[in-house]
Design a protein around this motif. Structure first.
Motif, PDB file in Angstrom:
ATOM      1  N   THR A  67       0.698 -50.948  43.606  1.00 42.21           N
ATOM      2  CA  THR A  67       1.438 -51.599  44.686  1.00 42.21           C
ATOM      3  C   THR A  67       2.896 -51.939  44.399  1.00 42.21           C
ATOM      4  O   THR A  67       3.668 -52.043  45.342  1.00 42.21           O
ATOM      5  CB  THR A  67       0.718 -52.883  45.141  1.00 42.21           C
ATOM      6  N   PRO A  68       3.348 -52.125  43.150  1.00 43.33           N
ATOM      7  CA  PRO A  68       4.769 -52.427  42.945  1.00 43.33           C
ATOM      8  C   PRO A  68       5.684 -51.299  43.436  1.00 43.33           C
ATOM      9  O   PRO A  68       5.272 -50.147  43.541  1.00 43.33           O
ATOM     10  CB  PRO A  68       4.884 -52.603  41.426  1.00 43.33           C
ATOM     11  N   GLN A  69       6.925 -51.648  43.712  1.00 41.79           N
ATOM     12  CA  GLN A  69       7.904 -50.686  44.222  1.00 41.79           C
ATOM     13  C   GLN A  69       8.689 -50.001  43.108  1.00 41.79           C
ATOM     14  O   GLN A  69       9.517 -49.130  43.383  1.00 41.79           O
ATOM     15  CB  GLN A  69       8.876 -51.392  45.173  1.00 41.79           C
ATOM     16  N   VAL A  70       8.461 -50.400  41.855  1.00 46.97           N
ATOM     17  CA  VAL A  70       9.201 -49.850  40.716  1.00 46.97           C
ATOM     18  C   VAL A  70       8.226 -49.428  39.613  1.00 46.97           C
ATOM     19  O   VAL A  70       7.094 -49.906  39.548  1.00 46.97           O
ATOM     20  CB  VAL A  70      10.202 -50.880  40.137  1.00 46.97           C
ATOM     21  N   THR A  71       8.681 -48.540  38.748  1.00 47.97           N
ATOM     22  CA  THR A  71       7.913 -48.126  37.580  1.00 47.97           C
ATOM     23  C   THR A  71       7.937 -49.254  36.555  1.00 47.97           C
ATOM     24  O   THR A  71       8.980 -49.841  36.292  1.00 47.97           O
ATOM     25  CB  THR A  71       8.516 -46.846  36.976  1.00 47.97           C
ATOM     26  N   LEU A  72       6.767 -49.568  35.993  1.00 41.91           N
ATOM     27  CA  LEU A  72       6.650 -50.628  34.994  1.00 41.91           C
ATOM     28  C   LEU A  72       5.865 -50.136  33.790  1.00 41.91           C
ATOM     29  O   LEU A  72       4.996 -49.272  33.907  1.00 41.91           O
ATOM     30  CB  LEU A  72       5.934 -51.852  35.577  1.00 41.91           C
ATOM     31  N   ASN A  73       6.149 -50.726  32.633  1.00 45.57           N
ATOM     32  CA  ASN A  73       5.362 -50.511  31.433  1.00 45.57           C
ATOM     33  C   ASN A  73       3.920 -50.932  31.726  1.00 45.57           C
ATOM     34  O   ASN A  73       3.699 -51.945  32.400  1.00 45.57           O
ATOM     35  CB  ASN A  73       5.962 -51.333  30.290  1.00 45.57           C
ATOM     36  N   VAL A  74       2.943 -50.183  31.239  1.00 41.87           N
ATOM     37  CA  VAL A  74       1.529 -50.475  31.500  1.00 41.87           C
ATOM     38  C   VAL A  74       1.171 -51.898  31.093  1.00 41.87           C
ATOM     39  O   VAL A  74       0.489 -52.615  31.825  1.00 41.87           O
ATOM     40  CB  VAL A  74       0.612 -49.451  30.784  1.00 41.87           C
TER      41      VAL A  74
END
Length: 185
Positions: free
Chosen positions: A97-104
């Motif tokens: 659901t986030p709008q940005v790529t994130l570290n796992v």
């Protein structure tokens, strides 16, 4: 979306989450879609038909494309803090659901330690190691519009952590040696 099978998810919401509405920009490129519990075939001139009629923001879908095409969506970004993934023990097909790529490790920080065991994307994997180690494997980040498989040891409800500051600082600190850090810089 390239031709062949793709693991996809949506991080936008509209009043009409039907397949015919959400996948309308694919024209006749989409052939088949399946979720963990349903499926639908695309029939040119008719639309999507099967046991899967609507899609949501918490699930992953496997979409088979006959030819590459762009998916165009107009909607409201999913509210990450209010979108609860209520999952069962075992394997689950999860959306992002986030709008940005994130570290796992940052993205999944809200899962109680020990509940999640494995995470797979279409091209990578990560295993969870308890004791403060976290997620390790070829899958280092989670990204919008991609889908994932997650194995849990027990039923778990969580929301993604989309705190960008914690994501950036943890990635930066992993690359800095302790003796290189100068607080005056």
């Amino acid at each position: 979306i390239p031709d062949g099978w793709n693991w996809v998810s949506l991080n936008v919401y509209t009043e009409d989450m039907s397949l015919d509405n959400m996948l309308s920009s694919l024209d006749d490129s989409g052939e088949f879609i399946k979720s963990q519990f349903g499926y639908a075939d695309y029939y040119p001139g008719f639309g999507w038909y099967g046991t899967l009629g609507e899609i949501d923001n918490v699930s992953m879908y496997k979409l088979r494309m006959g030819s590459s095409n762009n998916l165009t969506l107009t909607g409201i970004p999913a509210d990450v803090d209010d979108t609860i993934l209520d999952l069962s023990a075992g394997w689950n097909w999860i959306g992002y659901t986030p709008q940005v790529t994130l570290n796992v490790n940052a993205a999944l920080a809200n899962i109680p330690e020990g509940n999640a065991e494995f995470l797979k994307s279409q091209s990578g994997y990560a295993d969870f190691y308890s004791g403060g180690y976290g997620w390790f494997g070829t899958l280092e980040t989670m990204s919008p519009f991609l889908g994932y498989l997650m194995r849990l040891s027990e039923d778990t409800a969580f929301t993604y952590n989309d705190d960008m500051l914690s994501s950036v600082s943890s990635a930066y600190m992993a690359q800095v040696e302790q003796n290189e850090l100068n607080i005056h810089d």
